[in-house]
Scaffold this active site. Structure first.
Site, PDB file in Angstrom:
ATOM      1  N   ASN A 196       0.797  -1.202   0.044  1.00 57.08           N
ATOM      2  CA  ASN A 196       0.030  -0.136   0.031  1.00 57.08           C
ATOM      3  C   ASN A 196       0.729   1.285  -0.055  1.00 57.08           C
ATOM      4  O   ASN A 196       0.397   2.448   0.139  1.00 57.08           O
ATOM      5  CB  ASN A 196      -0.864  -0.089   1.104  1.00 57.08           C
ATOM      6  CG  ASN A 196      -0.263   0.173   2.531  1.00 57.08           C
ATOM      7  OD1 ASN A 196       0.978  -0.010   2.727  1.00 57.08           O
ATOM      8  ND2 ASN A 196      -1.016  -0.014   3.603  1.00 57.08           N
ATOM      9  N   GLU A 230       1.621   4.405   7.610  1.00 59.85           N
ATOM     10  CA  GLU A 230       0.673   3.849   6.637  1.00 59.85           C
ATOM     11  C   GLU A 230      -0.154   5.048   6.051  1.00 59.85           C
ATOM     12  O   GLU A 230      -0.111   6.206   6.654  1.00 59.85           O
ATOM     13  CB  GLU A 230      -0.536   3.186   7.645  1.00 59.85           C
ATOM     14  CG  GLU A 230       0.075   1.841   8.336  1.00 59.85           C
ATOM     15  CD  GLU A 230       0.339   0.818   7.537  1.00 59.85           C
ATOM     16  OE1 GLU A 230       0.157   1.046   6.186  1.00 59.85           O
ATOM     17  OE2 GLU A 230       0.683  -0.378   8.039  1.00 59.85           O
TER      18      GLU A 230
END
Ligand code: PGA
Length: 241
Positions: free
Chosen positions: A136, A143
């Protein structure tokens, strides 16, 4: 960003190994930022060989790892302490007190770990930071999000990262939900970023780096495009060739 596309994983690891070895030979007291995960395993194999067969000396080297799970004992088979010991530290002559992990500076009262940044600063800063990329686009455990932490801090792992890491645990439930991760500022202050990616699973994130036109916290790896000295080494599968 300097881009090197290699035939396969073995060549990616070799090229990365040559770069790290050259730094340690030229600067024996180099400060290395290290990553865990499947990606750098071949690089660490190279460094172990360089030590055992060609005398590469780690005695004055200092290391700072990018991240570590919280709520997992250091000695757990899947902790990053264990990973680094098994893949690198126990096979080279690095001194234990020159090895650093961010959970050691985790302050449970205010839930920060900024002492880690101070420790890196006192060591003279990171000369070379090894980085893998999450599917991702995450870097360390930073993140995709609207905002990213500048300093080392605690993070909640996204479901996709926990699922990706579940392959190392008996079940998804046993994958920790929290970690301590170097911040994007911590990472971007390294003097040289060495970013590695291999395999089709990384194609989307790598495509953003190869394209090089947009920087977004929704793909933290793209922040590396702002770095004055970043080297991206990817195999043909990750590069979509
Ligand atoms: P991997 O993980 O090296 O196991 O693919 C990289 C990452 O998630 O940063």
């Amino acid at each position: 960003m300097q881009v090197i596309i290699t035939k396969d994983y073995a060549e990616m690891s070799h090229v990365a190994g040559v770069i790290v070895e050259a730094l340690v030979r030229q600067k024996p007291d180099a400060v290395l930022g290290l990553a865990t995960g499947s990606t750098p395993v071949g690089l660490y194999e190279y460094l172990v060989r360089a030590h055992q067969k060609h005398g590469l000396d780690f005695q004055q080297v200092t290391t700072f790892n990018l991240d570590e799970y919280l709520d997992l004992p250091k000695a757990h088979s899947q902790s990053y302490h264990t990973f680094m010991r098994e893949n690198l530290f126990s096979h080279v002559n690095i001194l234990p007190d020159r090895i650093h992990f961010p959970d050691e500076d985790y302050d449970a009262v205010d839930e920060t770990a900024e002492a880690y940044d101070a420790r890196i600063y006192r060591a003279g800063g990171i000369d070379l930071q090894v980085l893998g990329i999450g599917r991702n686009g995450h870097i360390a455990f930073d993140e995709p999000a609207e905002e990213l932490s500048f300093y080392t801090s605690t993070v909640t792992l996204t479901p996709s990262t926990r699922e990706a890491n579940a392959r190392f645990f008996p079940s998804l439930e046993e994958v920790p939900t929290r970690a301590v991760s170097s911040g994007m500022g911590t990472i971007m202050q390294a003097k040289h970023l060495l970013i590695l990616a291999n395999g089709e699973g990384k194609r989307e994130a790598v495509a953003r780096l190869l394209d090089g036109h947009r920087v977004t916290t929704l793909c933290p790896a793209t922040l590396a495009l702002l770095h004055p000295r970043a080297t991206l080494i990817v195999d043909e599968a990750a590069a979509g060739r």
